[in-house]
Design an enzyme around this catalytic site. Structure first.
Site, PDB file in Angstrom:
ATOM      1  CE  LYS A 111      -3.978  -2.141   2.177  1.00  0.00           C
ATOM      2  NZ  LYS A 111      -4.679  -2.327   3.421  1.00  0.00           N
ATOM      3  CE  LYS A 191      -6.910  -9.812   3.366  1.00  0.00           C
ATOM      4  NZ  LYS A 191      -7.083  -9.830   4.778  1.00  0.00           N
ATOM      5  CE  LYS A 194     -13.727  -6.727   9.019  1.00  0.00           C
ATOM      6  NZ  LYS A 194     -12.430  -6.609   9.703  1.00  0.00           N
TER       7      LYS A 194
END
Ligand code: ADP
Ligand code: TRP
Length: 328
Positions: A111, A191, A194
């Site tokens: 990220k 994967k 959320k």
């Protein structure tokens, strides 16, 4: 004595998804028998990404309710932000970690290219190590995505022991379930998470049966007309659906394949829908009941659990503080 510590972030609405449930939560009730255990709603971790302060308490409450509804004993659940000893230990641990080691964390590397990435993304594995080490944990049930973070906690435990000249801290080990990586049902190369951009691939414990059915009906399958062969010969998308079914029904993946031989892929989806309604919908109903009628009970559990957790972590962190030559 086995000491078990684990956590789940109340990101998004706070509802865990099938990855959280099958990868970590479902195994907790069995694992903790005859162990000392602490299960936290990791709300401080949820502040490392963009968050809405007015929503965080509610999503934390929903995460706690989900843990209770999923069978985690209500007296071992607590909220990370209610135990400030974690932050104190995190400071000591951060002084033992190297910048290079933190920059090598996969989640950070993945990220860090994004614009305006916060410092919390770099530092949060140290807070997670403190979450674990302030209870002197031996075992950390978690999904495979947390492997590197638990390894960091183990490394920092070794460094701290080295610094104080004695093996005070246990070296924590991760405990993975049989299927520690549940994939997104729409994009099976990612994967289930959320934070997925397309939420149609993520099945939440709080989804209504209609929403879950819709998501399952859209799930990626195969272009073959009929289901044939065994588990190992299936595509990743199909393997993932089979794994979810087998985990929910507690049967083997081979058994699922045997039941589906010669049937259509819609039968695979129907099997998932039926497993989902049998095993997840009762959990959803219990979460709804607690959130609609009994929030005070969830708060009381968090309160009592946090008081218990603070007692343990306070006594551990006090000992560590003294061994480091700090304090009175
Ligand atoms: P998310 O990554 O969706 O925000 P969390 O970070 O709160 O979820 O993860 C809580 C627990 O669930 C951790 O132990 C994590 O390893 C596990 N977990 C998360 N996603 C998955 C997944 N797709 N498959 C298996 N376990 C998972
Ligand atoms: N960081 C973990 C995750 O993203 C959640 C977590 C916080 C955790 N503290 C923990 C997991 C301590 C295990 C032990 O999934």
């Amino acid at each position: 004595m086995n000491i078990i510590v684990t956590g789940i972030q109340p990101t998004g609405s706070g509802s865990p998804h099938m990855g959280n449930y099958l990868g970590a939560i479902k195994s907790i009730p069995k694992l903790i028998k005859s162990s000392e255990a602490y299960v936290m709603v990791a709300d401080v971790h949820a502040t490392t990404v963009d968050f809405e302060p007015s929503e965080l308490k509610k999503s934390s409450l929903l995460t706690a309710a989900s843990l209770i509804a999923a069978g985690v004993p209500d007296d071992i659940i607590f909220k990370q932000s209610c135990v400030p000893q974690h932050y104190e230990l995190a400071i000591y641990l951060s002084h033992l970690a190297s910048v290079g080691q933190m920059e090598r964390m996969t989640q950070y590397k993945d990220k860090s290219e994004e614009k305006g990435v916060g410092f919390g993304l770099l530092s949060y594995p140290i807070l997670m190590a403190a979450d674990i080490l302030s209870y002197n944990a031996t075992t950390v049930p978690a999904g495979i995505d947390q492997h590197q973070h638990v390894q960091l906690a183990a490394d920092l435990a070794r460094k701290l022991n080295n610094k104080i000249g004695e093996d005070y801290l246990n070296i924590p080990k991760p405990k993975f379930t049989k299927n520690p990586k549940i994939m997104d049902i729409l994009n099976p190369d990612k994967k289930m998470s959320k934070s997925s951009a397309n939420q149609n691939g993520v099945l939440y414990l709080t989804d209504t049966i209609d929403i879950a059915v819709n998501k399952i009906k859209r799930a990626t399958t195969d272009s073959k007309p009929y289901f044939t062969d065994g588990f190992d010969d299936q595509s990743d998308a199909i393997k993932n659906l089979i794994v979810i079914i087998s985990e929910l029904m507690e049967i083997t993946t081979d058994d699922v394949c045997i039941q589906l031989q010669g049937k259509r892929y819609s039968d695979l989806k129907n099997m998932l829908i039926s497993a989902y309604s049998e095993h997840i919908i009762p959990i959803k109903e219990q979460i709804d009941y607690m959130m609609n009628n009994n929030q005070s009970y969830i708060n009381e559990c968090i309160d009592a659990g946090s008081e218990r957790a603070e007692k343990t972590s306070n006594s551990n962190v006090k000992i560590i503080r003294n061994k480091l030559g700090l304090g009175l």
